[in-house]
Design a protein around this motif. Structure first.
Motif, PDB file in Angstrom:
ATOM      1  N   LYS A 302      12.186 -30.662  22.345  1.00  0.00           N
ATOM      2  CA  LYS A 302      11.893 -30.861  20.966  1.00  0.00           C
ATOM      3  C   LYS A 302      12.134 -29.701  20.120  1.00  0.00           C
ATOM      4  CE  LYS A 302       7.555 -31.683  22.550  1.00  0.00           C
ATOM      5  NZ  LYS A 302       7.648 -32.094  24.023  1.00  0.00           N
ATOM      6  N   THR A 303      12.147 -28.503  20.792  1.00  0.00           N
ATOM      7  CA  THR A 303      12.357 -27.268  19.995  1.00  0.00           C
ATOM      8  C   THR A 303      13.647 -27.339  19.402  1.00  0.00           C
ATOM      9  OG1 THR A 303      11.293 -26.438  21.884  1.00  0.00           O
ATOM     10  CG2 THR A 303      12.029 -24.731  20.252  1.00  0.00           C
ATOM     11  N   HIS A 333       8.805 -19.413  21.079  1.00  0.00           N
ATOM     12  CA  HIS A 333       9.841 -19.894  19.844  1.00  0.00           C
ATOM     13  C   HIS A 333      10.287 -18.865  19.188  1.00  0.00           C
ATOM     14  CE1 HIS A 333       8.581 -23.831  21.010  1.00  0.00           C
ATOM     15  NE2 HIS A 333       7.036 -24.048  20.470  1.00  0.00           N
ATOM     16  N   ASP A 397       3.938 -27.325  16.220  1.00  0.00           N
ATOM     17  CA  ASP A 397       4.239 -27.461  17.691  1.00  0.00           C
ATOM     18  C   ASP A 397       3.017 -28.068  18.629  1.00  0.00           C
ATOM     19  OD1 ASP A 397       5.750 -28.130  19.927  1.00  0.00           O
ATOM     20  OD2 ASP A 397       5.733 -26.133  20.555  1.00  0.00           O
ATOM     21  N   GLU A 398       3.019 -29.070  19.190  1.00  0.00           N
ATOM     22  CA  GLU A 398       1.945 -29.608  20.305  1.00  0.00           C
ATOM     23  C   GLU A 398       0.410 -29.684  19.398  1.00  0.00           C
ATOM     24  OE1 GLU A 398       2.584 -29.895  22.790  1.00  0.00           O
ATOM     25  OE2 GLU A 398       4.383 -28.735  23.464  1.00  0.00           O
ATOM     26  N   GLY A 555       4.372 -25.647  26.888  1.00  0.00           N
ATOM     27  CA  GLY A 555       5.704 -25.302  26.134  1.00  0.00           C
ATOM     28  C   GLY A 555       6.184 -24.257  26.979  1.00  0.00           C
TER      29      GLY A 555
END
Ligand code: ADP
Ligand code: MG
Length: 692
Positions: A302-303, A333, A397-398, A555
């Protein structure tokens, strides 16, 4: 004249003191009483012959007192023997007055209600409700008796009487509580009317199906549950409409930048990543804010998708921000984006709670004047004192850790440029479609349903902690081969402090058992700089073994780690285990996950762990998790509001969701209906969702 919208003090007999108690139940207006539904019902509509009573059953019986004695047992009690034509029963009182003893003398006829249980003298009812009766001429109750959720000092009979008053007012002024679902739709979906449903639930006639009522399957319950689910969905759609009515920057594909970015990656995008990126690109090119959720199993990449989307924003001369739920993740990230973007000449900034003093001021200044093009951080990015020059895209994210409110708060971040940022939300929790449509009715959904090639699925074994020494050997072997391992500690107590303590003890034990290995520790109570240091060392291969609490859940990416031990996995939900396990199996070597349980395992725990052993498919695991723990837990719905529903139960009413979505589609845009329903069911929360 008072109507349903009046405060409860407008009811007869309700003063300040009672109003306070009612408020504890969330009852402030008269209409709240109408929606305060019974937990269960008692059947007092008929007399049960004593001979037909069974232990565990609640019933009304009537008979003649044949004996009345004070008996000394372990506790002194008044024992009344009661006989009708069919049998004999005892009524037992541990607290009683001389007057009561006098009243319940042999020869009188008594009608009593209570739960029969097997006692010393056969069937007994302890502390029944009772009254003397002249025989069969006095009627039993006409309706089933509702039992309401209540609070200390507020008796059922009182609550019942108040509800009756409220229903009386409803009957006089029905227009105050309109049934806003149009007749045609009601018929099409086979729904009973609102008032009839409420009336029935407060006062079920004896022909109503008590079994259905008890389990929430009665059409009246379902009608209300459906309305509540509908209200939630409409309110989310409302949020969506409101956000989409704002303008958003029309972002070009940024193909140039994207091509350069892809060229420096050591891999090619998967088909699923490319498909999702196309969906995103279409949204970004429109002048209304994107509201898109990307679901992708752990490790689905996803990143990179986030980075590609960010490049579109940057190519459109806007800024992009990526928010993560924890500092560890945000930092990871940050490092990834820095490594990817700086070679392209893009400045990446970092903002989290721990950034203090001058560094913070400098970063905020760089965000405000647009020097910082890509910003990575925690929810610190939401704070009021953070201003963007022109935020074009916000990536969350998440997402299950963030909620609707933060989504709305984002609107303000774009205000400097007069435009609302596009929103991209990423989650690793796969959610069955119908559920997603309810929980995320304000979002479009894309799914990355393919893992990058070359991954070997993680092998999972379930091992009793009696075999701990073997597991320790296994770590020794893996690490001596140059690989790394995680040891995850869980603790049943809610207390984070205890959990961290346990992790420290485990670290010490493992350090002793494995003196040749470098062992690190990370837990939630460490300073974030300490956590980051440890994570960096682990990532760099300076640590062989990382002992951690569940803070590493989301993650964290260390491809060389190929072994994970999870202690007491029976305490965690399947989705959480799946997330944890996703930390290994990221490289090309075969990875293992050891679920180290503490025996004895319950049957359901054994089944749950077996699911983990048998599959690595996040969707299947989520479905199992849903079956076992229910949607509230799986979705982490506290933030979405779906967990605090009054009547609906996502699990029980899952089969309603398709109808709810169809109805919501039919009613969307009808502001009158939406306003009424949202206010009726979400009350206070409606303000929070809507009026941002
Ligand atoms: P998640 O979806 O769990 O956030 P990540 O974005 O952290 O997954 O990606 C997991 C790992 O897979 C990272 O090391 C990433 O660089 C790598 N990756 C992502 N996409 C691909 C791809 N198409 N091919 C190979 N590896 C990829
Ligand atoms: Mg991720």
């Amino acid at each position: 004249m008072s109507d349903l919208s009046s405060p409860v003090t407008a009811l007869k007999g309700v003063g300040e003191a009672l109003a306070v108690k009612l408020a504890r139940l969330g009852i402030e207006r008269i209409s709240d009483l109408v929606f305060h539904l019974p937990l269960r019902y008692q059947d007092r509509t008929r007399l049960t012959p004593i001979g037909l009573l069974r232990a565990g059953h609640e019933a009304v019986v009537e008979g003649e007192v044949t004996a009345s004695d004070v008996v000394k047992g372990r506790r002194r009690s008044l024992l009344i023997r009661l006989r009708d034509g069919s049998g004999i029963l005892s009524l037992r009182f541990f607290h009683f007055s001389p007057a009561q003893q006098q009243q319940l003398r042999p020869g009188v006829t008594v009608r009593a209600f209570g739960e029969a249980r097997a006692g010393a003298t056969g069937l007994e009812i302890y502390h029944p409700e009772y009254r003397l009766s002249g025989g069969s001429e006095t009627p039993v109750e006409e309706y089933y008796t509702p039992i309401y959720p209540t609070t200390e000092g507020l008796h059922q009979t009182r609550l019942r009487a108040l509800t009756q008053q409220a229903l009386g007012i409803l009957a006089q002024t029905p227009e105050v509580l309109p049934d806003v679902i149009p007749d045609t739709l009601r018929q099409r979906f086979g729904l009973p009317g609102l008032h009839a449903s409420l009336q029935l639930l407060h006062q079920p006639p004896p022909e109503a199906d008590l079994e259905q009522l008890a389990h929430g399957h009665h059409p009246a319950t379902r009608r209300l549950a459906l309305e509540e689910l509908l209200a939630h969905q409409l309110s989310l759609r409302e949020v969506r409409l409101r956000i989409q009515a704002d303008g958003a920057p029309e972002l070009p594909s940024g193909r140039n930048l994207q091509t350069r970015f892809l060229a420096q990656l050591p891999f090619a995008l998967t088909g699923a990543q490319r498909r999702v990126l196309e969906e995103i690109a279409l949204d970004l090119a429109r002048p209304a804010p994107m509201l898109r959720l990307v679901q992708g199993d752990v490790g689905s990449g996803k990143t990179v998708v986030a980075a590609m989307a960010a490049l579109s924003a940057l190519a459109g001369n806007c800024q992009a921000a990526m928010m993560a739920p924890t500092e560890i993740l945000a930092e990871q990230h940050y490092r990834a984006f820095k490594a990817w973007f700086e070679p392209l000449g893009i400045e990446v900034a970092w903002l989290a709670g721990k950034l203090k003093g001058k560094a913070r001021l400098d970063t905020k200044a760089a965000i405000a004047d647009g020097r910082a093009r890509m910003v990575v951080g925690t929810h610190a990015l939401f704070q009021a004192d953070v201003h963007f020059q022109c935020l074009g895209l916000a990536i969350i994210d998440e997402q299950h850790r963030f909620g609707v409110h933060q989504r709305l708060a984002l609107r303000e971040k774009g205000e400097a440029g007069g435009l609302t940022p596009h929103q991209l939300i990423m989650t690793a929790t796969p959610i069955p479609r119908t559920l997603a449509m309810s929980a995320y009715a304000d979002l479009d959904v894309s799914v990355i349903d393919e893992l990058p090639p070359g991954r070997t699925p993680v092998k999972t074994v379930v091992v009793s902690d009696e075999r701990r020494p073997e597991v320790v050997e296994r770590i020794r072997n893996a690490c001596s081969d140059g690989r790394q391992a995680y040891w995850v500690c869980t603790l049943i107590e809610e207390s984070e402090a205890l959990q961290c303590q346990a992790a420290e003890v485990t670290r010490d034990e493992l350090t002793q058992a494995l003196p040749e290995l470098a062992v690190g520790l990370v837990h939630g109570r460490m300073k974030s700089s300490e956590k980051a240091e440890v994570m960096t060392a682990f990532k760099a291969g300076e640590l062989d073994l990382l002992v951690a609490t569940t803070v590493i859940e989301v993650g964290v990416d260390v491809p060389n780690a190929s072994l994970m031990i999870i202690e007491n996995p029976e305490r965690l939900g399947l989705s959480q285990l799946h997330q944890l396990r996703g930390r290994v199996g990221r490289g090309s070597t075969e990875s293992f996950c050891v679920l180290l349980y503490h025996p004895p395992l319950s049957k359901s725990s054994r089944q749950r762990l077996a699911v983990m052993r048998e599959t690595t498919d996040g969707f299947r695991i989520a479905e199992k998790d849903l079956e076992i723990r229910g949607p509230g837990e799986v979705l982490g719905t506290r933030q979405t509001g779906l967990a605090q529903m009054k009547i609906a139960d996502l699990e029980r009413d899952a089969d309603l969701l398709e109808r709810v979505t169809a109805l919501a589609q039919a009613l969307q845009g009808d502001t009158d209906v939406t306003t009424v329903l949202v206010r009726r069911w979400l009350g206070e929360a409606a303000g929070r969702y809507g009026q941002v």
